[in-house]
Design an enzyme around this catalytic site. Structure first.
Site, PDB file in Angstrom:
ATOM      1  N   SER A  99       0.848  -1.198   0.000  1.00 11.55           N
ATOM      2  CA  SER A  99       0.000   0.000   0.000  1.00 11.55           C
ATOM      3  C   SER A  99       0.881   1.244   0.000  1.00 11.55           C
ATOM      4  CB  SER A  99      -0.883   0.044   1.254  1.00 11.55           C
ATOM      5  OG  SER A  99      -1.357   1.373   1.447  1.00 11.55           O
TER       6      SER A  99
ATOM      7  N   HIS B  46      -1.208  -1.205  -4.263  1.00 10.23           N
ATOM      8  CA  HIS B  46      -2.484  -0.891  -3.596  1.00 10.23           C
ATOM      9  C   HIS B  46      -2.547   0.605  -3.294  1.00 10.23           C
ATOM     10  CE1 HIS B  46      -5.994  -2.088  -1.140  1.00 10.23           C
ATOM     11  NE2 HIS B  46      -5.608  -1.194  -0.262  1.00 10.23           N
TER      12      HIS B  46
ATOM     13  N   ASP C  87      -4.559   3.437  -1.387  1.00 11.06           N
ATOM     14  CA  ASP C  87      -5.581   3.711  -0.364  1.00 11.06           C
ATOM     15  C   ASP C  87      -6.114   5.126  -0.544  1.00 11.06           C
ATOM     16  OD1 ASP C  87      -3.895   1.571   1.854  1.00 11.06           O
ATOM     17  OD2 ASP C  87      -5.978   1.380   1.203  1.00 11.06           O
TER      18      ASP C  87
ATOM     19  N   MET D 225      -8.611   8.027   0.336  1.00 14.35           N
ATOM     20  CA  MET D 225      -9.426   8.446   1.484  1.00 14.35           C
ATOM     21  C   MET D 225      -9.907   9.886   1.306  1.00 14.35           C
ATOM     22  SD  MET D 225      -7.078   6.929   4.543  1.00 14.35           S
ATOM     23  CE  MET D 225      -6.325   5.303   4.382  1.00 14.35           C
TER      24      MET D 225
ATOM     25  N   HIS E 286      -8.357   1.073  -3.704  1.00 16.02           N
ATOM     26  CA  HIS E 286      -9.285   0.846  -2.581  1.00 16.02           C
ATOM     27  C   HIS E 286      -9.919   2.189  -2.239  1.00 16.02           C
ATOM     28  CE1 HIS E 286      -9.485  -0.061   2.064  1.00 16.02           C
ATOM     29  NE2 HIS E 286     -10.682   0.134   1.528  1.00 16.02           N
TER      30      HIS E 286
ATOM     31  N   MET F 102     -11.978   4.480  -0.153  1.00 17.38           N
ATOM     32  CA  MET F 102     -12.623   4.755   1.134  1.00 17.38           C
ATOM     33  C   MET F 102     -13.248   6.142   0.992  1.00 17.38           C
ATOM     34  SD  MET F 102      -9.563   3.161   3.423  1.00 17.38           S
ATOM     35  CE  MET F 102      -8.381   3.184   2.057  1.00 17.38           C
TER      36      MET F 102
ATOM     37  N   MET G 191     -11.128  -6.035   5.773  1.00 22.28           N
ATOM     38  CA  MET G 191     -10.290  -5.107   6.538  1.00 22.28           C
ATOM     39  C   MET G 191      -9.955  -5.737   7.881  1.00 22.28           C
ATOM     40  SD  MET G 191      -9.778  -2.539   4.606  1.00 22.28           S
ATOM     41  CE  MET G 191      -9.004  -1.428   5.786  1.00 22.28           C
TER      42      MET G 191
ATOM     43  N   ASP H 189      -6.401  -6.462   4.449  1.00 23.26           N
ATOM     44  CA  ASP H 189      -5.792  -5.133   4.471  1.00 23.26           C
ATOM     45  C   ASP H 189      -5.767  -4.586   5.887  1.00 23.26           C
ATOM     46  OD1 ASP H 189      -6.571  -2.055   2.604  1.00 23.26           O
ATOM     47  OD2 ASP H 189      -5.141  -2.435   4.211  1.00 23.26           O
TER      48      ASP H 189
HETATM   49  C1  DX5 Z   1      -6.388   1.503   6.266  1.00 27.04           C
HETATM   50  C2  DX5 Z   1      -5.418   1.276   5.166  1.00 27.04           C
HETATM   51  C3  DX5 Z   1      -4.270   0.458   5.731  1.00 27.04           C
HETATM   52  C4  DX5 Z   1      -3.173   0.225   4.764  1.00 27.04           C
HETATM   53  C5  DX5 Z   1      -2.269  -0.874   5.259  1.00 27.04           C
HETATM   54  O1  DX5 Z   1      -7.377   2.326   5.841  1.00 27.04           O
HETATM   55  O2  DX5 Z   1      -6.058   0.604   4.099  1.00 27.04           O
HETATM   56  O3  DX5 Z   1      -4.817  -0.766   6.169  1.00 27.04           O
HETATM   57  O4  DX5 Z   1      -3.682  -0.146   3.555  1.00 27.04           O
HETATM   58  O5  DX5 Z   1      -1.543  -0.316   6.271  1.00 27.04           O
HETATM   59  P1  DX5 Z   1      -0.589  -1.193   7.181  1.00 27.04           P
HETATM   60  O6  DX5 Z   1      -0.091  -2.361   6.354  1.00 27.04           O
HETATM   61  O7  DX5 Z   1       0.522  -0.259   7.573  1.00 27.04           O
HETATM   62  O8  DX5 Z   1      -1.447  -1.640   8.313  1.00 27.04           O
HETATM   63 ZN    ZN Z   2      -6.529  -0.450   1.518  1.00 22.55          ZN
END
Ligand code: DX5
Ligand code: ZN
Length: 222
Positions: A10, A35, A37, A39, A68, A70, A139, A177
């Protein structure tokens, strides 16, 4: 049955001052996916990247970009990420008024569709759409931040989703994740996951190749 495992670093934990190099390094180190993320500081209490970053990274690597979202509402931004080069787009059912329509929207854009389950999100969201999915993302932290601790209840949830995926007879990826590390990835694989998001475990390490190799060695024992 031998399972194909994929590791999806990620970029949330990457050095954003050198993002292009970082992405090329993890792919060179053996990552099968990248990946993203995304947000929006509305659905989750953090703000990260938009389609522009996906567009900038796209030409640098050949591997699939695993986006992904969010984000809520989510439909508006789906075509922008598809145009920016996303290959997989996953979203949270709570972020769409019409989950079936959002899945169709993602696939109409030529992307694979994933549904994301937060720790408290019931698996009943799979009941009427599982056969339309290419990926289920479980998650193992509450979304919003990297570097959190793995929530162990996710193991039971992974096993339940694995059973449901196997019952369909379809090739649906099961991604996890949050809080994935070298020392828990084998246990997570035994619970049924085949695709592993890891942010801080990889980008927080000095040697990406060694970290990915250590994860693979653990997966070989799963
Ligand atoms: C949460 C993110 C994290 C990220 C992974 O919203 O989606 O889970 O991808 O982070 P680590 O591997 O550092 O937990
Ligand atoms: Zn993610």
């Amino acid at each position: 049955m031998a399972r194909t495992y994929r590791i999806a670093p990620s970029i949330l934990s990457a050095d954003f001052a050198r993002l292009g190099e970082e992405v090329q390094s993890v792919v060179a180190a053996g990552a099968e996916l990248v990946h993203f993320d995304v947000m929006d500081n509305h659905y989750v209490p953090n703000l990260t990247i938009g389609p522009l970053v996906c567009e900038a990274i796209r030409p640098l690597v050949k591997v699939p970009l695993d986006v992904h979202l969010m984000v809520k509402p989510v439909d508006r931004i789906v075509p922008d990420f598809a145009r920016a080069g996303a290959n997989i787009i996953s979203f949270h059912p709570e972020a769409s008024e019409h989950v079936d329509r959002t899945i169709a929207l993602i696939k109409d854009q030529g992307c694979k569709a994933g549904l994301v389950f937060n720790p408290a999100t019931p698996l009943s969201f799979l009941d009427h759409v599982i056969d339309k999915l290419d990926l289920v993302l479980v998650m193992s932290v509450n979304p919003g931040f990297g570097g959190q601790t793995f929530i162990r209840q996710a193991l039971k949830k992974l096993a339940a989703v694995r059973a449901r995926i196997d019952a369909t007879g379809r090739d649906i990826w099961l991604e996890v994740d949050g809080g994935v590390k070298v020392d828990n990835i084998a246990e997570i694989a035994r619970a049924g996951a085949d695709t592993f998001v890891a942010g801080s475990a990889i980008f927080g390490a000095k040697d990406y190749k060694a970290t990915l190799a250590a994860m693979r060695a653990e997966l070989a024992k799963a």
